[in-house]
Scaffold this motif. Structure first.
Motif, mmCIF file in Angstrom:
data_model
loop_
_atom_site.group_PDB
_atom_site.id
_atom_site.type_symbol
_atom_site.label_atom_id
_atom_site.label_comp_id
_atom_site.label_asym_id
_atom_site.label_seq_id
_atom_site.Cartn_x
_atom_site.Cartn_y
_atom_site.Cartn_z
ATOM 1 N N THR A 110 1.639 -20.432 -21.849
ATOM 2 C CA THR A 110 1.200 -19.632 -20.399
ATOM 3 C C THR A 110 2.288 -18.906 -19.910
ATOM 4 O O THR A 110 3.561 -19.108 -20.175
ATOM 5 N N HIS A 111 1.969 -18.277 -18.681
ATOM 6 C CA HIS A 111 3.108 -17.669 -17.840
ATOM 7 C C HIS A 111 3.070 -18.400 -16.564
ATOM 8 O O HIS A 111 2.256 -19.035 -15.931
ATOM 9 N N LEU A 112 4.377 -18.399 -15.859
ATOM 10 C CA LEU A 112 4.846 -19.217 -14.823
ATOM 11 C C LEU A 112 5.912 -18.603 -13.957
ATOM 12 O O LEU A 112 6.841 -17.964 -14.376
ATOM 13 N N SER A 113 5.612 -18.153 -12.509
ATOM 14 C CA SER A 113 6.369 -18.121 -11.580
ATOM 15 C C SER A 113 7.372 -16.723 -12.043
ATOM 16 O O SER A 113 8.430 -16.857 -11.986
ATOM 17 N N SER B 79 4.567 -28.024 -23.688
ATOM 18 C CA SER B 79 4.176 -26.678 -22.856
ATOM 19 C C SER B 79 5.141 -26.020 -23.035
ATOM 20 O O SER B 79 6.576 -26.301 -22.507
ATOM 21 N N VAL B 80 5.107 -24.523 -23.211
ATOM 22 C CA VAL B 80 6.202 -23.689 -22.924
ATOM 23 C C VAL B 80 5.544 -22.408 -22.042
ATOM 24 O O VAL B 80 4.607 -21.902 -22.248
ATOM 25 N N PHE B 81 6.306 -22.498 -21.212
ATOM 26 C CA PHE B 81 6.040 -21.558 -20.052
ATOM 27 C C PHE B 81 6.777 -20.558 -20.028
ATOM 28 O O PHE B 81 8.273 -20.522 -19.788
ATOM 29 N N ALA B 82 6.620 -19.113 -20.215
ATOM 30 C CA ALA B 82 7.189 -17.830 -20.132
ATOM 31 C C ALA B 82 7.627 -17.687 -18.518
ATOM 32 O O ALA B 82 6.960 -17.457 -17.693
ATOM 33 N N HIS B 83 8.897 -17.133 -18.480
ATOM 34 C CA HIS B 83 9.711 -16.705 -17.201
ATOM 35 C C HIS B 83 10.410 -17.680 -16.486
ATOM 36 O O HIS B 83 11.350 -18.055 -16.571
ATOM 37 N N GLY B 84 9.713 -18.425 -15.522
ATOM 38 C CA GLY B 84 9.889 -19.428 -14.734
ATOM 39 C C GLY B 84 11.156 -18.680 -13.755
ATOM 40 O O GLY B 84 12.236 -19.771 -13.429
ATOM 41 N N ILE B 85 10.931 -17.637 -13.416
ATOM 42 C CA ILE B 85 11.916 -17.160 -12.714
ATOM 43 C C ILE B 85 12.420 -17.533 -11.163
ATOM 44 O O ILE B 85 13.226 -17.779 -10.775
ATOM 45 N N HIS B 86 11.353 -17.788 -10.602
ATOM 46 C CA HIS B 86 11.254 -18.193 -9.010
ATOM 47 C C HIS B 86 10.934 -19.813 -8.907
ATOM 48 O O HIS B 86 9.961 -19.953 -8.146
ATOM 49 N N LEU B 87 11.457 -20.284 -9.706
ATOM 50 C CA LEU B 87 11.129 -21.953 -9.400
ATOM 51 C C LEU B 87 12.468 -22.652 -8.601
ATOM 52 O O LEU B 87 13.481 -22.451 -8.935
ATOM 53 N N ASP B 88 11.888 -23.423 -7.750
ATOM 54 C CA ASP B 88 12.973 -24.264 -7.007
ATOM 55 C C ASP B 88 13.371 -25.623 -7.656
ATOM 56 O O ASP B 88 12.885 -25.749 -8.743
ATOM 57 N N GLY C 244 9.243 -32.659 -19.998
ATOM 58 C CA GLY C 244 9.843 -32.387 -21.244
ATOM 59 C C GLY C 244 9.266 -31.064 -21.261
ATOM 60 O O GLY C 244 9.292 -30.517 -22.825
ATOM 61 N N ALA C 245 8.619 -30.031 -20.321
ATOM 62 C CA ALA C 245 8.372 -28.898 -20.677
ATOM 63 C C ALA C 245 9.458 -27.860 -20.920
ATOM 64 O O ALA C 245 10.435 -28.130 -20.424
ATOM 65 N N ALA C 246 9.143 -26.682 -21.605
ATOM 66 C CA ALA C 246 10.075 -25.759 -21.876
ATOM 67 C C ALA C 246 9.926 -24.473 -21.309
ATOM 68 O O ALA C 246 8.698 -24.237 -20.785
ATOM 69 N N ILE C 247 10.986 -23.724 -21.136
ATOM 70 C CA ILE C 247 10.945 -22.312 -20.471
ATOM 71 C C ILE C 247 11.152 -21.270 -21.510
ATOM 72 O O ILE C 247 12.412 -21.413 -22.138
ATOM 73 N N ALA C 248 10.588 -20.045 -21.602
ATOM 74 C CA ALA C 248 10.909 -18.992 -22.555
ATOM 75 C C ALA C 248 11.698 -17.885 -21.380
ATOM 76 O O ALA C 248 11.212 -17.273 -20.700
ATOM 77 N N PHE C 249 12.949 -17.709 -21.630
ATOM 78 C CA PHE C 249 13.816 -16.730 -20.982
ATOM 79 C C PHE C 249 13.564 -15.332 -21.513
ATOM 80 O O PHE C 249 14.038 -15.094 -22.865
ATOM 81 N N CYS C 250 13.154 -14.286 -20.707
ATOM 82 C CA CYS C 250 12.678 -13.354 -21.286
ATOM 83 C C CYS C 250 13.469 -12.062 -20.311
ATOM 84 O O CYS C 250 12.797 -11.418 -19.809
ATOM 85 N N PRO C 251 14.700 -11.812 -20.794
ATOM 86 C CA PRO C 251 15.420 -10.874 -19.758
ATOM 87 C C PRO C 251 15.017 -9.568 -19.872
ATOM 88 O O PRO C 251 15.169 -8.800 -18.807
#
Length: 430
Positions: free
Chosen positions: A228-231, A264-273, A284-291
């Motif tokens: 899914t998508h996140l932040s 869990s794979v979260f797309a983006h995660g740009i604005h996470l504190d 143990g979740a992952a982020i997909a970096f989509c520049p």
């Protein structure tokens, strides 16, 4: 047993160089990759291995750089025909361009045609494994899986779950979404190199009841991922806060429904504190970096250094169609620029790790692909540092690090001379 070998310059990055240092980098200037029945049997120096395998036929690719196939951790195949759609940020862009395009996937022949083009485009760009968004239509997953099975690609996907804030033609219900997902899992589990992902689009398009159903589905299928998508966008984040006032933050919306864990794979995660990053790491979740997508939609600059500081697993995503290229090479070039804007520098060997082994780890397939280690599937690509006159001029007689960096900054599909899946050719340039 069918065995053969390929001779080329070999490079694999088998751990994060930021942690493991140069020991993570395996390089053979004149190397040999031995393949038996689609599996890596040896990866090493040509002179040494050739003496041990005198009767094995050898494909000569000297002058090319052989690396593991790229892993795309977030991409939307139904958005292929909306790549380069002008104007608007995330929420308006979805309404204007994407939701209308996705309604066409109610038609199976249309889904088949787009899926075939999409996978061939990925192979042309050197991507051999991917986590892929489909649409709300079950047949959109069938079309993608049929096309992937025909090519023997390692593709993970699932039916999109949306029961609100989308056109009626794109909405399901918690009950129908669960039933269709269960049927897809039963239909495709164990076939080829396919995997299933439970796929709520993002928090705004699912009611709490549907998110809870997605959590139950994920728990019931321990071999499935959550995608899914996140932040991603500030407007989106504000809307999520209004829609879920009881949640501490965007990530907590998912956590409350059992959707944050090691699959869990979260797309983006740009604005996470720091707090959210720490919770992702603990889970143990992952982020997909989509520049390219983040820049195209004006969403923001992902903070790779912050993710690193918390130990969050990060892989690369092209995120077509907000992403502007199927090329992981091009995407790595944009990732370098984003890191520069954030005040850090992305090393070319670490960039290759993010595009291969780290991506495989994010998708829970690191035992099978990502490093060309003995016993892994022989998914690899051959890169040509002389693919264009500029690349040839820039890389001639240069050290490996310079050549690899030039490929990431100047390269695209033209630099991918060949793509191989499980030891079989899947694409040859020209």
């Amino acid at each position: 047993m069918s065995a053969w070998a390929i001779r080329a310059e070999l490079l694999a990055v088998r751990a994060d160089p930021a942690i493991a240092g140069t020991e993570a980098i395996v390089h053979h200037a004149d190397g040999m990759l031995l393949i038996e029945d689609g599996i890596v049997a040896a990866f090493g120096d040509h002179a040494t291995l050739a003496e041990r395998h005198l009767d094995v036929p050898v494909e000569d690719r000297r002058g090319l750089l052989l690396v593991p196939g790229f892993v795309d951790c977030h991409v939307h195949y139904p958005q292929t025909e909306r790549i380069a759609a002008h104007g608007a940020q995330l929420l308006d862009w979805l309404e204007r361009h994407i939701f209308p395009a996705e309604q066409a996937f109610a038609d199976r022949p249309h889904a088949d045609a787009v899926a075939a083009f999409f996978l061939d485009e990925m192979l042309r760009n050197g991507t051999t494994s991917a986590l892929v968004f489909a649409t709300v239509h079950a047949q959109s997953v069938d079309a993608l899986f049929d096309a992937a099975l025909a090519r023997d690609m390692r593709i993970i996907s699932g039916k999109t779950l949306m029961d609100r804030q989308a056109p009626e033609a794109l909405c399901d219900t918690p009950e129908s979404g669960r039933a269709e997902s269960e049927a897809l899992i039963a239909r495709w589990r164990g076939r080829g190199r396919l995997g299933y992902a439970v796929t709520p689009r993002f928090a705004l398009t699912s009611t709490p009841a549907q998110l809870a159903s997605a959590g139950d589905l994920l728990a019931a299928h321990p071999d499935a991922l959550l995608h899914t998508h996140l932040s991603e966008n500030l407007g989106e984040i504000a809307a999520v806060g209004e829609a879920f006032p009881e949640a501490a933050d965007y990530l907590d919306v998912y956590a409350r429904h059992g959707l944050v864990g090691p699959r869990s794979v979260f797309a983006h995660g740009i604005h996470l504190d720091d707090g959210a990053m720490g919770r992702l790491a603990t889970a143990g979740a992952a982020i997909a970096f989509c520049p390219t997508s983040n820049l195209f939609l004006g969403s923001g600059l992902f903070d790779l250094a912050r993710a690193d500081a918390h130990g969050v697993c990060v892989g690369m995503g092209t995120d077509v169609g907000a992403g502007t290229s199927f090329s992981i090479l091009h995407t790595l070039g944009e990732a370098y620029k984003v890191c520069q804007m954030r005040g850090s520098s992305l090393d070319p060997f670490r960039a290759l790790w993010l595009a291969t082994g780290a991506g495989a780890a994010a998708l829970s397939i690191a035992d099978r692909v990502g490093g060309l280690a003995v016993g892994q599937e022989a998914d690899f690509i051959l890169l040509d540092s002389a693919a264009t006159p500029l690349l040839a001029r820039r890389t001639a007689a240069r050290p490996l690090a310079e050549r690899l960096f030039a490929l990431q900054i100047l390269g695209d599909d033209r630099a991918v001379a060949e793509t191989w899946l499980a030891g079989r050719p899947a694409h040859r340039r020209g």
